[in-house]
Design a protein around this motif. Structure first.
Motif, mmCIF file in Angstrom:
data_model
loop_
_atom_site.group_PDB
_atom_site.id
_atom_site.type_symbol
_atom_site.label_atom_id
_atom_site.label_comp_id
_atom_site.label_asym_id
_atom_site.label_seq_id
_atom_site.Cartn_x
_atom_site.Cartn_y
_atom_site.Cartn_z
ATOM 1 N N VAL A 1 0.862 -1.275 -0.056
ATOM 2 C CA VAL A 1 -0.182 -0.002 -0.024
ATOM 3 C C VAL A 1 0.806 1.298 0.038
ATOM 4 C CG1 VAL A 1 -1.647 1.372 1.356
ATOM 5 C CG2 VAL A 1 -1.989 -1.229 1.289
ATOM 6 N N ARG A 2 1.903 1.217 0.740
ATOM 7 C CA ARG A 2 2.849 2.366 0.865
ATOM 8 C C ARG A 2 3.739 2.545 -0.646
ATOM 9 N NH1 ARG A 2 4.230 4.551 5.655
ATOM 10 N NH2 ARG A 2 3.820 3.254 7.620
ATOM 11 N N GLU A 3 3.720 1.360 -1.101
ATOM 12 C CA GLU A 3 4.756 1.617 -2.506
ATOM 13 C C GLU A 3 3.425 2.197 -3.670
ATOM 14 O OE1 GLU A 3 7.986 0.928 -5.029
ATOM 15 O OE2 GLU A 3 7.277 1.720 -3.320
ATOM 16 N N THR A 4 2.329 1.730 -3.497
ATOM 17 C CA THR A 4 1.299 2.516 -4.466
ATOM 18 C C THR A 4 1.111 3.948 -4.029
ATOM 19 O OG1 THR A 4 0.108 0.325 -4.319
ATOM 20 C CG2 THR A 4 -1.077 2.278 -5.047
ATOM 21 N N LEU A 5 1.027 4.311 -2.929
ATOM 22 C CA LEU A 5 0.868 5.624 -2.568
ATOM 23 C C LEU A 5 2.070 6.603 -2.936
ATOM 24 C CD1 LEU A 5 -0.866 5.365 0.974
ATOM 25 C CD2 LEU A 5 -1.867 6.509 -1.435
ATOM 26 N N ARG A 6 3.499 5.708 -2.847
ATOM 27 C CA ARG A 6 4.575 6.572 -3.529
ATOM 28 C C ARG A 6 4.365 6.530 -5.148
ATOM 29 N NH1 ARG A 6 9.030 5.266 -6.597
ATOM 30 N NH2 ARG A 6 8.514 3.106 -6.849
ATOM 31 N N LEU A 7 4.067 5.492 -5.654
ATOM 32 C CA LEU A 7 3.871 5.912 -7.141
ATOM 33 C C LEU A 7 2.738 6.760 -7.586
ATOM 34 C CD1 LEU A 7 4.433 2.092 -8.046
ATOM 35 C CD2 LEU A 7 5.822 3.896 -8.708
ATOM 36 N N TYR A 8 1.427 6.644 -6.546
ATOM 37 C CA TYR A 8 0.336 7.325 -6.782
ATOM 38 C C TYR A 8 0.114 8.099 -5.898
ATOM 39 C CZ TYR A 8 0.981 4.401 -11.094
ATOM 40 O OH TYR A 8 1.463 3.870 -12.162
ATOM 41 N N PRO A 9 0.567 9.075 -5.357
ATOM 42 C CA PRO A 9 0.093 9.662 -4.047
ATOM 43 C C PRO A 9 -1.170 10.295 -4.299
ATOM 44 C CG PRO A 9 1.938 11.141 -5.252
ATOM 45 C CD PRO A 9 1.744 9.908 -5.705
ATOM 46 N N PRO B 1 7.541 -2.988 -3.538
ATOM 47 C CA PRO B 1 7.333 -2.866 -2.046
ATOM 48 C C PRO B 1 8.306 -3.040 -1.056
ATOM 49 C CG PRO B 1 5.687 -4.059 -3.386
ATOM 50 C CD PRO B 1 6.783 -4.061 -4.327
ATOM 51 N N ALA B 2 9.241 -4.239 -1.440
ATOM 52 C CA ALA B 2 10.356 -4.297 -0.174
ATOM 53 C C ALA B 2 11.139 -3.156 0.296
ATOM 54 C CB ALA B 2 11.176 -5.539 -0.926
ATOM 55 N N ARG B 3 11.083 -1.796 -0.596
ATOM 56 C CA ARG B 3 11.901 -1.030 -0.184
ATOM 57 C C ARG B 3 11.147 -0.450 1.158
ATOM 58 N NH1 ARG B 3 12.538 2.525 -4.510
ATOM 59 N NH2 ARG B 3 11.075 1.418 -5.879
ATOM 60 N N TRP B 4 10.069 -0.547 1.484
ATOM 61 C CA TRP B 4 9.658 -0.130 2.425
ATOM 62 C C TRP B 4 9.832 -1.279 3.803
ATOM 63 C CZ3 TRP B 4 7.703 4.461 2.811
ATOM 64 C CH2 TRP B 4 7.451 5.250 1.383
ATOM 65 N N LEU B 5 10.296 -2.223 3.789
ATOM 66 C CA LEU B 5 10.577 -3.327 4.778
ATOM 67 C C LEU B 5 12.037 -2.942 5.493
ATOM 68 C CD1 LEU B 5 9.028 -6.487 2.894
ATOM 69 C CD2 LEU B 5 8.076 -4.977 4.897
#
Length: 477
Positions: free
Chosen positions: A345-353, A401-405
């Motif tokens: 979900v965080r990665e989605t919001l990074r790409l499409y805030p 998404p792994a960047r957020w882990l």
């Protein structure tokens, strides 16, 4: 000899407007060239026109408070985000990354294009760099006139405290998590009742869920309240430029506020409105000013944005089957916090805030790159540009998404889907919990495939992704 007297034999000093002493011309050797006084970086006429045409004007047309779906679809087809990114890259290159003063649609903006300046933006306290920038205030004062973002000074701090406590801002799992999970399970059955899931169904489901979480079960089917709030949000996009309609929106807000207050008095004890109604400030001498229950207008608005995020995340997972498998394994293990799914979900919001640009206004003189700017300066961080900047973000246009882990990833100033510092979203954890719970409810018994629009994971993901046209095929597990 006093401190402000010139030393014996030294040339007299001249004072600048700020009171700083500088050597008089006679103190310099005739062979030493005068040092150039650095000037603030300012966009030229051509840059200003380009910035307006590719960034600020499209943002206004898109809608700051209620996104216009057809506009986003058109922008996505035209590649509008690429135009904006190219403009900002060119400005950064021309001015060496310095903050650039640009004439915007309603005044001058100080645009921050370097990571160090963005970090300073987040580190400054909101009493210095306030959130109620004039244009933002014009719109939000229709939607939530007693909200945190429309406040400053002690009132802002007190309202923020109410939000932090009701939303459990410091806890990854909200105290009402069990009850909210039950609501999700009940409402999510509508998402999986057929072989296809489209965005209108996601939007309706999330709207009902949001009203139940905030106002209680009695509000679940209140479509009239939903229409009132939508009409106010649509008018907020015009930032009070249409005075007659703005006045009508204010009257409509009064009706909506009365209904919200009514629901709060009889809402289930675990709901956000009930928690606000029981908050100590609600019985205090400043209750009318702080308006704890009035914060519910922002919570309803925020929870409505969960719908586009859920739809985009499911679409991205349909295009990344290995990631979907990893998320499903986590769901099957029964992990309450769902860290990998939250990372998606965080990665989605990074790409499409949800908020591509952050705008604040200074309440005191500030200094950026050695240049001083007066109180009242509007400061812009193009968050989407920074979050997709290949110069600073690895695989900037890919779903990773792994960047957020990684430890500390959520505090990286270059990645700010929920902002940072004093202005960080107090509903971050609750929003992640709600989105993750809805996605988990879909994936628990189904695999999402055949997403539309089609995304190719081997290519850079599109700069914009309208949610209105998203469709997914659901295959039973």
């Amino acid at each position: 000899m006093t401190e402000d007297s010139p030393a014996t034999g030294a040339a007299p000093a001249a004072a600048t407007a700020s009171g700083t002493a500088v050597p008089a011309p006679s103190a310099r050797s005739a062979s030493t060239p005068a040092r150039a006084v650095p000037r603030p970086a300012r966009a030229g006429r051509a840059e200003t026109v380009r910035f307006a045409a590719t960034h600020t004007l499209p943002a206004f047309i898109r809608g700051a408070f209620h996104v216009r779906p057809k506009v986003v679809s058109a922008y996505a087809a035209l590649g509008q985000q690429g135009w904006s990114a190219a403009t900002l890259r060119a400005m950064r290159a021309r001015h060496g990354g310095a903050p650039v003063e640009v004439r915007g649609l309603s005044g001058t903006l100080l645009v921050l294009l370097d990571q160090a300046d963005v970090r300073q933006f987040y580190e400054l306290p909101v009493r210095t760099l306030a959130m109620d920038a004039p244009d933002k205030y014009k719109g939000l004062s229709l939607l939530e006139p007693t909200g945190v973002i429309c406040s400053h000074g002690d009132t802002r701090e007190d309202r923020r405290r109410i939000n932090d406590e009701v939303l459990a801002a410091d806890r990854p799992v909200h105290p009402s998590c069990r009850e909210f999970q039950g609501l999700v399970d009940e409402e999510a059955t509508a998402l999986t009742c057929g072989g296809e899931l489209d965005f209108p169904r996601v939007r309706r489901t999330v709207a009902r869920l949001g009203r139940r979480m905030v106002l209680g079960d009695a509000a679940a089917g209140d479509e009239e309240l939903a229409r009132w709030l939508l009409a106010i949000r649509e008018e907020a996009n015009w930032m009070r430029m249409r005075k007659g309609r703005a006045a009508a929106a204010e009257a409509l807000y009064a009706k909506a506020a009365a209904r919200v207050e009514e629901y709060a008095t009889r809402a289930e004890p675990y709901t956000l409105a009930a928690l606000a109604h029981r908050h100590p400030s609600a019985a205090g001498p400043d209750s009318a000013v702080l308006d704890p229950v009035g914060q519910a207008h922002h919570w309803l608005l925020a929870l409505d944005t969960v719908g586009p995020t859920v739809a985009r995340t499911l679409l991205l997972l349909s295009a990344h089957p290995a990631e979907q498998d990893a998320v499903r394994a986590e769901i099957d293990r029964g992990d309450l916090e769902l860290p990998r799914l939250r990372a998606c979900v965080r990665e989605t919001l990074r790409l499409y805030p949800l908020v591509p640009d952050l705008v604040r206004v200074t309440r005191a003189e500030t200094e950026w790159r050695g240049q001083r700017y007066p109180a009242g300066t509007a400061v812009l961080v193009p968050a989407l540009f920074h979050q997709r900047d290949p110069e600073h973000v690895a695989a900037a246009h890919q779903f990773v998404p792994a960047r957020w882990l990684r430890p500390g990833a959520a505090d990286d100033p270059g990645l700010a889907p929920f902002s940072h510092g004093d202005g960080r979203c107090p509903g971050e954890h609750l929003g992640l919990l709600t989105a993750a719970a809805l996605i988990a409810a879909v994936l628990r018994g189904h695999r999402v495939t055949g997403g539309r629009p089609v995304l190719d994971p081997s290519l850079a993901l599109p700069g914009l992704l309208g949610s209105a046209g998203i469709r997914l095929a659901l295959a039973a597990r």
